[in-house]
Design a protein around this motif. Structure first.
Motif, PDB file in Angstrom:
ATOM      1  N   TYR A 184       0.811  -1.085  -0.301  1.00  0.00           N
ATOM      2  CA  TYR A 184      -0.060   0.218  -0.399  1.00  0.00           C
ATOM      3  C   TYR A 184       0.572   1.082   0.012  1.00  0.00           C
ATOM      4  CZ  TYR A 184      -3.523   3.471   1.152  1.00  0.00           C
ATOM      5  OH  TYR A 184      -4.786   4.311   1.504  1.00  0.00           O
ATOM      6  N   ARG A 185       2.054   1.189   0.646  1.00  0.00           N
ATOM      7  CA  ARG A 185       3.062   2.326   0.662  1.00  0.00           C
ATOM      8  C   ARG A 185       3.540   2.538  -0.350  1.00  0.00           C
ATOM      9  NH1 ARG A 185       7.827   0.564   3.382  1.00  0.00           N
ATOM     10  NH2 ARG A 185       6.504  -0.313   5.007  1.00  0.00           N
ATOM     11  N   MET A 186       3.930   1.484  -1.352  1.00  0.00           N
ATOM     12  CA  MET A 186       4.122   1.143  -2.715  1.00  0.00           C
ATOM     13  C   MET A 186       3.080   2.336  -3.564  1.00  0.00           C
ATOM     14  SD  MET A 186       3.494   0.294  -6.071  1.00  0.00           S
ATOM     15  CE  MET A 186       3.263  -1.523  -5.256  1.00  0.00           C
ATOM     16  N   ILE A 187       2.037   1.591  -3.268  1.00  0.00           N
ATOM     17  CA  ILE A 187       0.648   2.795  -4.485  1.00  0.00           C
ATOM     18  C   ILE A 187       0.311   4.350  -3.829  1.00  0.00           C
ATOM     19  CG2 ILE A 187      -1.834   2.670  -4.603  1.00  0.00           C
ATOM     20  CD1 ILE A 187      -1.942  -0.097  -4.168  1.00  0.00           C
ATOM     21  N   GLN A 188       0.981   4.094  -2.756  1.00  0.00           N
ATOM     22  CA  GLN A 188       0.520   5.699  -2.332  1.00  0.00           C
ATOM     23  C   GLN A 188       2.024   6.573  -2.956  1.00  0.00           C
ATOM     24  OE1 GLN A 188      -1.517   8.018  -0.333  1.00  0.00           O
ATOM     25  NE2 GLN A 188      -2.728   6.443   0.873  1.00  0.00           N
ATOM     26  N   ASN A 189       2.780   6.228  -2.624  1.00  0.00           N
ATOM     27  CA  ASN A 189       4.547   6.845  -3.262  1.00  0.00           C
ATOM     28  C   ASN A 189       4.162   6.389  -5.257  1.00  0.00           C
ATOM     29  OD1 ASN A 189       5.595   7.339  -1.299  1.00  0.00           O
ATOM     30  ND2 ASN A 189       6.635   5.696  -0.769  1.00  0.00           N
ATOM     31  N   SER A 190       3.095   6.006  -5.450  1.00  0.00           N
ATOM     32  CA  SER A 190       3.553   5.851  -6.598  1.00  0.00           C
ATOM     33  C   SER A 190       2.046   6.697  -7.214  1.00  0.00           C
ATOM     34  CB  SER A 190       2.881   3.968  -7.700  1.00  0.00           C
ATOM     35  OG  SER A 190       4.516   3.911  -7.481  1.00  0.00           O
ATOM     36  N   ALA A 191       1.877   7.405  -6.560  1.00  0.00           N
ATOM     37  CA  ALA A 191       0.748   8.225  -7.316  1.00  0.00           C
ATOM     38  C   ALA A 191       1.377   9.527  -7.919  1.00  0.00           C
ATOM     39  CB  ALA A 191       0.062   9.249  -6.467  1.00  0.00           C
ATOM     40  N   ALA A 221      -4.666   0.279 -10.067  1.00  0.00           N
ATOM     41  CA  ALA A 221      -4.704  -1.127 -11.032  1.00  0.00           C
ATOM     42  C   ALA A 221      -5.046  -0.367 -12.223  1.00  0.00           C
ATOM     43  CB  ALA A 221      -6.009  -2.150 -10.334  1.00  0.00           C
ATOM     44  N   HIS A 222      -5.890   0.983 -12.065  1.00  0.00           N
ATOM     45  CA  HIS A 222      -6.438   1.095 -13.441  1.00  0.00           C
ATOM     46  C   HIS A 222      -5.874   2.201 -14.015  1.00  0.00           C
ATOM     47  CE1 HIS A 222      -9.677  -1.093 -11.791  1.00  0.00           C
ATOM     48  NE2 HIS A 222     -10.070  -1.426 -13.185  1.00  0.00           N
ATOM     49  N   ARG A 223      -4.208   2.196 -13.874  1.00  0.00           N
ATOM     50  CA  ARG A 223      -2.622   3.552 -14.038  1.00  0.00           C
ATOM     51  C   ARG A 223      -2.832   3.323 -15.791  1.00  0.00           C
ATOM     52  NH1 ARG A 223      -0.856  -0.521 -11.868  1.00  0.00           N
ATOM     53  NH2 ARG A 223       1.594  -0.632 -12.699  1.00  0.00           N
ATOM     54  N   GLU A 224      -3.207   4.362 -16.455  1.00  0.00           N
ATOM     55  CA  GLU A 224      -2.520   4.298 -18.165  1.00  0.00           C
ATOM     56  C   GLU A 224      -3.574   3.790 -18.109  1.00  0.00           C
ATOM     57  OE1 GLU A 224      -0.589   6.488 -18.294  1.00  0.00           O
ATOM     58  OE2 GLU A 224       0.916   6.294 -16.469  1.00  0.00           O
ATOM     59  N   LYS A 225      -4.841   3.060 -17.854  1.00  0.00           N
ATOM     60  CA  LYS A 225      -5.735   2.702 -18.804  1.00  0.00           C
ATOM     61  C   LYS A 225      -6.821   3.590 -19.092  1.00  0.00           C
ATOM     62  CE  LYS A 225      -5.523  -2.113 -17.011  1.00  0.00           C
ATOM     63  NZ  LYS A 225      -5.778  -3.230 -16.038  1.00  0.00           N
ATOM     64  N   LEU A 226      -7.010   5.188 -18.098  1.00  0.00           N
ATOM     65  CA  LEU A 226      -7.814   5.776 -18.081  1.00  0.00           C
ATOM     66  C   LEU A 226      -7.552   7.011 -19.314  1.00  0.00           C
ATOM     67  CD1 LEU A 226      -9.517   5.386 -14.808  1.00  0.00           C
ATOM     68  CD2 LEU A 226     -10.323   4.289 -16.421  1.00  0.00           C
ATOM     69  N   CYS A 227      -8.325   7.674 -19.718  1.00  0.00           N
ATOM     70  CA  CYS A 227      -8.003   8.768 -20.208  1.00  0.00           C
ATOM     71  C   CYS A 227      -8.380   9.994 -19.376  1.00  0.00           C
ATOM     72  CB  CYS A 227      -9.338   8.495 -21.694  1.00  0.00           C
ATOM     73  SG  CYS A 227     -10.980   9.560 -20.875  1.00  0.00           S
ATOM     74  N   ALA A 228      -8.989   9.997 -18.223  1.00  0.00           N
ATOM     75  CA  ALA A 228      -8.232  11.143 -17.123  1.00  0.00           C
ATOM     76  C   ALA A 228      -7.807  10.528 -15.920  1.00  0.00           C
ATOM     77  CB  ALA A 228      -9.822  11.444 -16.542  1.00  0.00           C
ATOM     78  N   VAL A 229      -7.350  11.664 -15.089  1.00  0.00           N
ATOM     79  CA  VAL A 229      -6.923  12.108 -13.841  1.00  0.00           C
ATOM     80  C   VAL A 229      -7.862  11.222 -12.184  1.00  0.00           C
ATOM     81  CG1 VAL A 229      -7.587  13.904 -13.711  1.00  0.00           C
ATOM     82  CG2 VAL A 229      -5.840  12.801 -12.080  1.00  0.00           C
ATOM     83  N   SER A 230      -7.176   9.809 -11.756  1.00  0.00           N
ATOM     84  CA  SER A 230      -7.858   9.392 -10.816  1.00  0.00           C
ATOM     85  C   SER A 230      -7.808  10.173  -9.818  1.00  0.00           C
ATOM     86  CB  SER A 230      -8.020   8.038 -11.097  1.00  0.00           C
ATOM     87  OG  SER A 230      -8.052   7.486 -12.245  1.00  0.00           O
ATOM     88  N   LEU A 231      -8.713  10.520  -8.705  1.00  0.00           N
ATOM     89  CA  LEU A 231      -8.678  10.852  -7.348  1.00  0.00           C
ATOM     90  C   LEU A 231      -9.530  10.854  -6.656  1.00  0.00           C
ATOM     91  CD1 LEU A 231      -9.056  13.676  -9.476  1.00  0.00           C
ATOM     92  CD2 LEU A 231      -8.318  14.943  -7.772  1.00  0.00           C
ATOM     93  N   GLY A 232      -8.802   9.651  -5.800  1.00  0.00           N
ATOM     94  CA  GLY A 232      -9.583   9.138  -4.727  1.00  0.00           C
ATOM     95  C   GLY A 232      -9.785  10.228  -3.709  1.00  0.00           C
ATOM     96  N   VAL A 233     -11.204  10.247  -3.062  1.00  0.00           N
ATOM     97  CA  VAL A 233     -12.074  11.341  -2.071  1.00  0.00           C
ATOM     98  C   VAL A 233     -12.402  10.495  -1.218  1.00  0.00           C
ATOM     99  CG1 VAL A 233     -11.658  12.874  -3.800  1.00  0.00           C
ATOM    100  CG2 VAL A 233     -13.676  11.153  -3.720  1.00  0.00           C
ATOM    101  N   GLY A 234     -12.000   9.112  -0.758  1.00  0.00           N
ATOM    102  CA  GLY A 234     -13.041   8.489   0.073  1.00  0.00           C
ATOM    103  C   GLY A 234     -14.344   9.317   0.787  1.00  0.00           C
ATOM    104  N   ALA A 235     -15.111  10.025   1.803  1.00  0.00           N
ATOM    105  CA  ALA A 235     -16.164  10.143   2.068  1.00  0.00           C
ATOM    106  C   ALA A 235     -16.433  11.564   0.747  1.00  0.00           C
ATOM    107  CB  ALA A 235     -16.053  10.590   3.255  1.00  0.00           C
TER     108      ALA A 235
END
Length: 253
Positions: free
Chosen positions: A55-62, A179-193
């Motif tokens: 999970y740390r790798m995922i955070q640091n790959s953002a 998992a979906h990096r480079e697959k989408l035409c947009a920038v993704s943002l995780g916003v929780g609640a």
């Protein structure tokens, strides 16, 4: 792409920024950010990243890990980054929604339930006239099959959004974005609640509580049965890890 400044907190790289700088960066680099993702970090996600190397790798790959939690920006200032300010997911959403008609931005929303998405769409169309909602999707409460996943990726890309807002909660939303990096035409943002705030399912803490780093307490009081363990134990571990880390560094001198 402009090099971003960050402060390492419990091995996670948290951006040193503020709302104005974050908006400027996103607006300037929107095309370069397509296919990448932005994490909205807080004490909970930072402790999870410290405990879990993947999970740390995922955070640091953002492309960015924004300091949603006030303790993160405060710690950055203690480390000498005086310009570090809090950039919350819900506030970033609002800022981008407000300028979207002018910029022509299109938004796709992935997560939550259909009921929440319907309420959120009504609120968005009411509060942000001219906003372009490219699509919404409430995934089932189970892993998607490979075929289903490919279909939703195609659906998102066919809708041609600039932003994919992901409201699955941590760590699922960050795992999904990675998992979906480079697959989408947009920038993704995780916003929780963030979806629940927009839909009116939960209320945000008063500004005074946000400034005093007590927004977690306000949320805890609204949903104590679900959140008490997360906030009480995670906040305690965050402080312990920081104290232990500083003690180890001091003893190593």
């Amino acid at each position: 792409m402009t090099k971003l400044q960050y402060c390492e907190i419990l091995k996670t790289k948290i951006n040193v920024t503020n709302m104005q700088e974050t908006l400027a960066y996103i607006n300037t680099h929107i095309d370069l950010l397509r296919g990448k993702y932005i994490c909205v970090a807080n004490v909970h996600t930072t402790v999870m990243a410290y405990d879990n190397e993947k999970y740390r790798m995922i955070q640091n790959s953002a492309a960015m890990a924004l300091p949603d939690g006030a303790p993160l920006s405060r710690y950055s200032r203690l480390m000498g980054f005086q310009g570090a300010q809090r950039v919350t997911g819900p506030d970033l959403m609002i800022e981008l929604f407000q300028i979207s008609p002018q910029k022509g931005y299109r938004h796709f929303f992935y997560g939550a339930t259909q009921q929440t998405l319907d309420a959120m769409q009504n609120a968005l169309e009411r509060d942000y006239p001219g906003i372009k909602i490219a699509g919404m999707y409430a995934p089932p409460f189970r892993p998607l099959t490979a075929k289903e996943d490919a279909e939703i990726v195609q659906r998102i890309n066919d809708a041609a959004p600039d932003f994919v807002w992901v409201g699955l909660g941590a760590p699922k939303q960050e795992e999904w974005m990675y998992a979906h990096r480079e697959k989408l035409c947009a920038v993704s943002l995780g916003v929780g609640a963030g979806f629940d705030y927009l839909a009116g399912n939960i209320k945000r803490a008063p500004r005074i509580m946000q400034k005093l780093c007590l927004e977690w307490l306000y949320r805890l009081l609204q949903d104590p049965r679900r959140l008490w363990r997360r906030y009480v134990t995670t906040n305690a571990r965050f402080l312990w890890y920081l104290i232990r880390g500083r003690t180890i560094k001091k003893n190593d001198r």
